[in-house]
Design a protein around this motif. Structure first.
Motif: not given
Lengths: 204, 176
Positions: B66-70, B86-100, B107-114
């Motif tokens: 859980f993160w935020a652009t600020w 990226a390194e452990y993708k083959s071990e079925k690791l899913a990294v989900l980055l959830v912005s709060v 559209n003004s901050a999150v997408i441009p940041f990504v």
């Protein structure tokens, strides 16, 4: 070897102790008094307010966007409630090395620029921050003076609208003080809100 | 636009003897662009959808940050999550980055940041309006400060409300 074991034991215990210290206070618990340096150089504690009925203690800082968003509302709280016996006492919980923008002189500048009507205190060593278990900025505690001492009545957010866009907002802090003034226990004693984590020096 | 022009130019070439070759280049370019586009997509996600996703992927390990652009410490540790993912993708690791971040900032901050950071992990914007409910639904011990990270492997669930170095993150992941 003996010495090594002793060192490790001490280290483990100090870590456990440190963690125990950081549990967030809850309603009904005693609010520890403190004596911290204000931006004007003078020390401030609960005892500085002999006539107060209680306190709005808010852990906030210079730069966190949530703290900035709530800054004006904290000023308003003080303007509205100081005269009613509930002054705001703001404490910066951040370590100035971990967060350079939260140094004492920058606190002084901000308090002056924004004409803070309330004290803005520097928590050397984050001692009071840990006693209260403040986790993020802003993190608000409402305290009442009772026969049993200073008691926490509410912990959490100022209102439910950090962005300031809701038409119908719940003003948690104001509601709590309204209850206390009519000698009632607040209906809501704990809320949660997103905020900037308290900045600490990286562990060695 | 430029892709279109390249393809048109190539198609003209295709009028001559290089028909198949040009088609291959166009196809390749098209896929390259669409993959880049996909990685920069930010979807809205609520807690029910997050729980559903985790429930349906019992064989995977989830690291939900859980993160935020600020949030400066969040931004500092995001590359570590990208790297582990990226390194452990083959071990079925899913990294989900959830912005709060506020929803109004999608559209003004999150997408441009990504886009600017060229993030490759799956990025979401939390689609919830009441922190009183969703913070406890992620974890009862969460005070609400970020960064915060949830680790899930099968029935194991660990919540950590702290900033990570790459080594610390790797250690937490390996401990699961």
């Amino acid at each position: 070897m003996q010495k090594f074991i002793t060192t490790v034991t001490v280290l483990v215990f100090s870590i456990l102790f440190a963690q125990a210290q950081t549990a967030t206070l809850k309603a009904g618990q005693t609010a520890p008094d403190f004596k911290l340096k204000n931006v004007d150089g003078k020390e401030v504690s609960f005892e500085s307010y002999p006539k107060a009925k209680g306190f709005i203690v808010v852990f906030t800082c210079n730069t966190c966007p949530y703290a900035v968003a709530y800054e004006q509302r904290i000023i308003e709280l003080d303007k509205k409630f100081k005269s009613q016996g509930y002054p705001v006492i703001a404490i910066n919980p951040n370590d100035p090395e971990a967060s350079k923008a939260d140094s004492f002189d920058k606190m002084q500048k901000l308090a002056k620029d924004k004409k803070y009507p309330f004290p803005y205190l520097f928590d050397q060593g984050q001692v009071v921050t840990d006693q209260y278990g403040a986790k993020h900025t802003p993190h608000l505690y409402i305290v009442s003076k009772t026969a049993k001492g200073n008691i926490v009545e509410y912990v959490g957010a100022i209102d439910n609208d950090p962005e300031g866009t809701k038409t119908e907002k719940i003003k948690y802090a104001e509601d709590v003080i309204a209850s206390l003034k009519s000698n009632q226990k607040p209906a809501i004693t704990e809320t949660k809100e997103i905020g900037c984590t308290v900045k600490r020096k990286a562990k060695a | 636009m430029s892709l279109n022009y390249i393809c048109k130019a190539k198609l003209i070439l295709a009028m001559t003897n290089m028909k198949i070759h040009a088609f291959k280049i166009c196809t390749l370019l098209f896929f390259a662009f669409s993959i880049a586009g996909y990685s920069q997509n930010v979807k809205l996600l609520n807690i029910d959808q997050l729980n559903e996703r985790i429930k349906n992927g019992k064989d995977s390990t989830y690291v939900v940050n859980f993160w935020a652009t600020w949030c400066a410490p969040c931004i500092k540790e995001l590359p570590h999550f990208e790297k582990v993912g990226a390194e452990y993708k083959s071990e079925k690791l899913a990294v989900l980055l959830v912005s709060v971040d506020f929803k109004s900032k999608l559209n003004s901050a999150v997408i441009p940041f990504v886009k600017r950071k060229n993030m490759k992990s799956e990025v979401f914007l939390l689609n919830e309006s009441s922190p009183q409910e969703y913070i406890d639904r992620i974890d009862k011990n969460w005070s609400g400060s970020i960064p915060a990270t949830l680790f899930i492997k099968g029935d194991k669930r660990k919540f950590v409300e702290t900033e990570f170095t790459y080594e610390q993150l790797l250690t937490e992941y390996k401990k699961l």
